[in-house]
Structures are given as C-alpha cells and as structure tokens.
Scaffold this motif. Structure first.
Motif, mmCIF file in Angstrom:
data_model
loop_
_atom_site.group_PDB
_atom_site.id
_atom_site.type_symbol
_atom_site.label_atom_id
_atom_site.label_comp_id
_atom_site.label_asym_id
_atom_site.label_seq_id
_atom_site.Cartn_x
_atom_site.Cartn_y
_atom_site.Cartn_z
ATOM 1 N N PRO A 65 0.800 -1.228 0.000
ATOM 2 C CA PRO A 65 0.000 0.000 0.000
ATOM 3 C C PRO A 65 0.833 1.279 0.000
ATOM 4 O O PRO A 65 0.421 2.271 -0.582
ATOM 5 N N VAL A 66 2.014 1.255 0.613
ATOM 6 C CA VAL A 66 2.853 2.460 0.602
ATOM 7 C C VAL A 66 3.345 2.718 -0.821
ATOM 8 O O VAL A 66 3.304 3.851 -1.309
ATOM 9 N N ARG A 67 3.778 1.667 -1.506
ATOM 10 C CA ARG A 67 4.226 1.828 -2.892
ATOM 11 C C ARG A 67 3.083 2.336 -3.769
ATOM 12 O O ARG A 67 3.278 3.192 -4.620
ATOM 13 N N CYS A 85 -6.521 6.700 0.864
ATOM 14 C CA CYS A 85 -5.555 5.720 1.355
ATOM 15 C C CYS A 85 -5.769 4.372 0.654
ATOM 16 O O CYS A 85 -6.878 3.839 0.668
ATOM 17 N N PRO A 86 -4.718 3.799 0.040
ATOM 18 C CA PRO A 86 -4.872 2.513 -0.630
ATOM 19 C C PRO A 86 -5.125 1.353 0.335
ATOM 20 O O PRO A 86 -5.578 0.291 -0.071
ATOM 21 N N GLU A 87 -4.859 1.561 1.616
ATOM 22 C CA GLU A 87 -5.052 0.491 2.608
ATOM 23 C C GLU A 87 -6.477 0.477 3.148
ATOM 24 O O GLU A 87 -7.093 -0.566 3.247
ATOM 25 N N CYS A 88 -7.001 1.660 3.531
ATOM 26 C CA CYS A 88 -8.306 1.684 4.205
ATOM 27 C C CYS A 88 -9.331 2.604 3.540
ATOM 28 O O CYS A 88 -10.457 2.718 4.018
ATOM 29 N N ASN A 99 13.829 17.777 -2.083
ATOM 30 C CA ASN A 99 14.689 16.710 -2.605
ATOM 31 C C ASN A 99 13.881 15.529 -3.161
ATOM 32 O O ASN A 99 14.440 14.520 -3.570
ATOM 33 N N GLY A 100 12.551 15.646 -3.162
ATOM 34 C CA GLY A 100 11.701 14.601 -3.714
ATOM 35 C C GLY A 100 11.200 13.586 -2.709
ATOM 36 O O GLY A 100 10.363 12.750 -3.032
ATOM 37 N N HIS A 101 11.707 13.628 -1.487
ATOM 38 C CA HIS A 101 11.233 12.686 -0.466
ATOM 39 C C HIS A 101 9.783 13.005 -0.108
ATOM 40 O O HIS A 101 9.386 14.160 -0.066
ATOM 41 N N VAL A 102 9.030 11.954 0.156
ATOM 42 C CA VAL A 102 7.599 12.116 0.428
ATOM 43 C C VAL A 102 7.281 11.594 1.822
ATOM 44 O O VAL A 102 7.711 10.510 2.209
ATOM 45 N N TRP A 103 6.512 12.372 2.548
ATOM 46 C CA TRP A 103 6.001 11.988 3.860
ATOM 47 C C TRP A 103 4.511 11.752 3.695
ATOM 48 O O TRP A 103 3.836 12.482 2.973
ATOM 49 N N GLY A 104 3.992 10.715 4.326
ATOM 50 C CA GLY A 104 2.566 10.454 4.237
ATOM 51 C C GLY A 104 2.013 9.866 5.517
ATOM 52 O O GLY A 104 2.710 9.142 6.232
ATOM 53 N N LYS A 105 0.763 10.205 5.820
ATOM 54 C CA LYS A 105 0.101 9.680 7.015
ATOM 55 C C LYS A 105 -1.390 9.614 6.760
ATOM 56 O O LYS A 105 -2.009 10.579 6.343
ATOM 57 N N GLU A 107 -5.260 9.332 8.002
ATOM 58 C CA GLU A 107 -5.981 9.863 9.158
ATOM 59 C C GLU A 107 -6.462 8.746 10.087
ATOM 60 O O GLU A 107 -6.732 8.977 11.260
ATOM 61 N N SER A 108 -6.577 7.527 9.587
ATOM 62 C CA SER A 108 -7.024 6.400 10.409
ATOM 63 C C SER A 108 -5.877 5.940 11.296
ATOM 64 O O SER A 108 -4.780 5.674 10.813
ATOM 65 N N GLY A 109 -6.134 5.845 12.574
ATOM 66 C CA GLY A 109 -5.120 5.411 13.509
ATOM 67 C C GLY A 109 -4.615 4.004 13.204
ATOM 68 O O GLY A 109 -5.395 3.109 12.870
ATOM 69 N N GLY A 110 -3.312 3.814 13.224
ATOM 70 C CA GLY A 110 -2.726 2.506 12.996
ATOM 71 C C GLY A 110 -2.645 2.109 11.533
ATOM 72 O O GLY A 110 -2.309 0.979 11.225
ATOM 73 N N CYS A 111 -2.957 3.032 10.640
ATOM 74 C CA CYS A 111 -2.894 2.725 9.215
ATOM 75 C C CYS A 111 -1.544 3.188 8.664
ATOM 76 O O CYS A 111 -0.561 3.239 9.395
ATOM 77 N N LEU A 112 -1.495 3.546 7.401
ATOM 78 C CA LEU A 112 -0.240 3.897 6.752
ATOM 79 C C LEU A 112 0.385 5.164 7.328
ATOM 80 O O LEU A 112 -0.315 6.124 7.613
ATOM 81 N N MET A 113 1.701 5.119 7.437
ATOM 82 C CA MET A 113 2.464 6.281 7.838
ATOM 83 C C MET A 113 3.919 6.007 7.459
ATOM 84 O O MET A 113 4.426 4.929 7.737
ATOM 85 N N TRP A 114 4.558 6.939 6.776
ATOM 86 C CA TRP A 114 5.961 6.768 6.421
ATOM 87 C C TRP A 114 6.627 8.112 6.243
ATOM 88 O O TRP A 114 5.984 9.125 6.053
#
Length: 116
Positions: A65-67, A85-88, A99-105, A107-114
């Motif tokens: 899902p992160v990819r 969110c592709p997970e939920c 520099n192109g780096h991506v942060w993501g979170k 809103e659902s607790g315990g779901c995707l975050m990187w």
C-alpha cells in the motif's frame, strides 16, 4: 485429495530445488577464473535471469500500500495534498520535500504512515 496435495508439494519442492541449483550454478560460473569471458558472463546471466523470471511467475505478488500511495502521489503536482488511502480508503495526507522525499500519514489510527 491428500495424494494430490502431496504431488503438488513435491512439485513445488522440485521447482525450488531447480531455482536453487540455477543460482548455485551461476555463482560457480561467476567464481571461475575465466568468469569475465563473454561465454561465462552470458551463462551466469541466463541462469540468474531464468531463476528470477520463474520466481516472479510463481511467487504471488503481495500488495504494497505504501508503494501504491507513492505511485498515486507521483501523478499529483505540488508539494502537499491528500489522496484516498490505498489500505483503508481513508484520507491520506502527504507532503513532498524539495529533494523529492515524500512523507505520508493516513488519518485512520494505525494505518499507513511513512517518512523517506
């Protein structure tokens, strides 16, 4: 039914043994004194390619899902935004650094975050 499962299990074990043998043969070729020769390089590449191709075909690809989120974000212009969110299917907020780096979170607790 048990006999069919046993045959399938034996078949899969044979496939994996063949893949390991291909990897070992490639490593043996690469360890030879003449490993740099075109014929040896071609043989080792063919064996490694065969093993990689069979693994790709036989091993089920698990969804990442992160990819998937990064793929979706890559198509969106700007330095921040929100996607589904592709997970939920919740809201996933993201931001892109210079520099192109991506942060993501999500809103659902315990779901995707990187952060990368």
């Amino acid at each position: 039914m048990g006999d069919a499962r046993q045959r399938l299990s034996t078949y899969h074990a044979g496939i994996w043994d063949a893949l390991l043998a291909a990897d070992e043969a490639a490593a043996a070729i690469e360890a030879r004194a003449d490993a740099h020769a075109m014929r040896q390089r071609a043989a080792s590449e063919a064996l490694r390619g065969f093993a990689a191709g069979v693994r790709e075909a036989l091993i089920p690809q698990q969804a990442d899902p992160v990819r998937e989120a990064l793929r979706l974000i890559a198509d969106v212009p700007g330095v921040e935004g929100e996607i589904s969110c592709p997970e939920c299917s919740g809201r996933l907020r993201w931001s892109r650094a210079e520099n192109g780096h991506v942060w993501g979170k999500c809103e659902s607790g315990g779901c995707l975050m990187w952060m990368m």
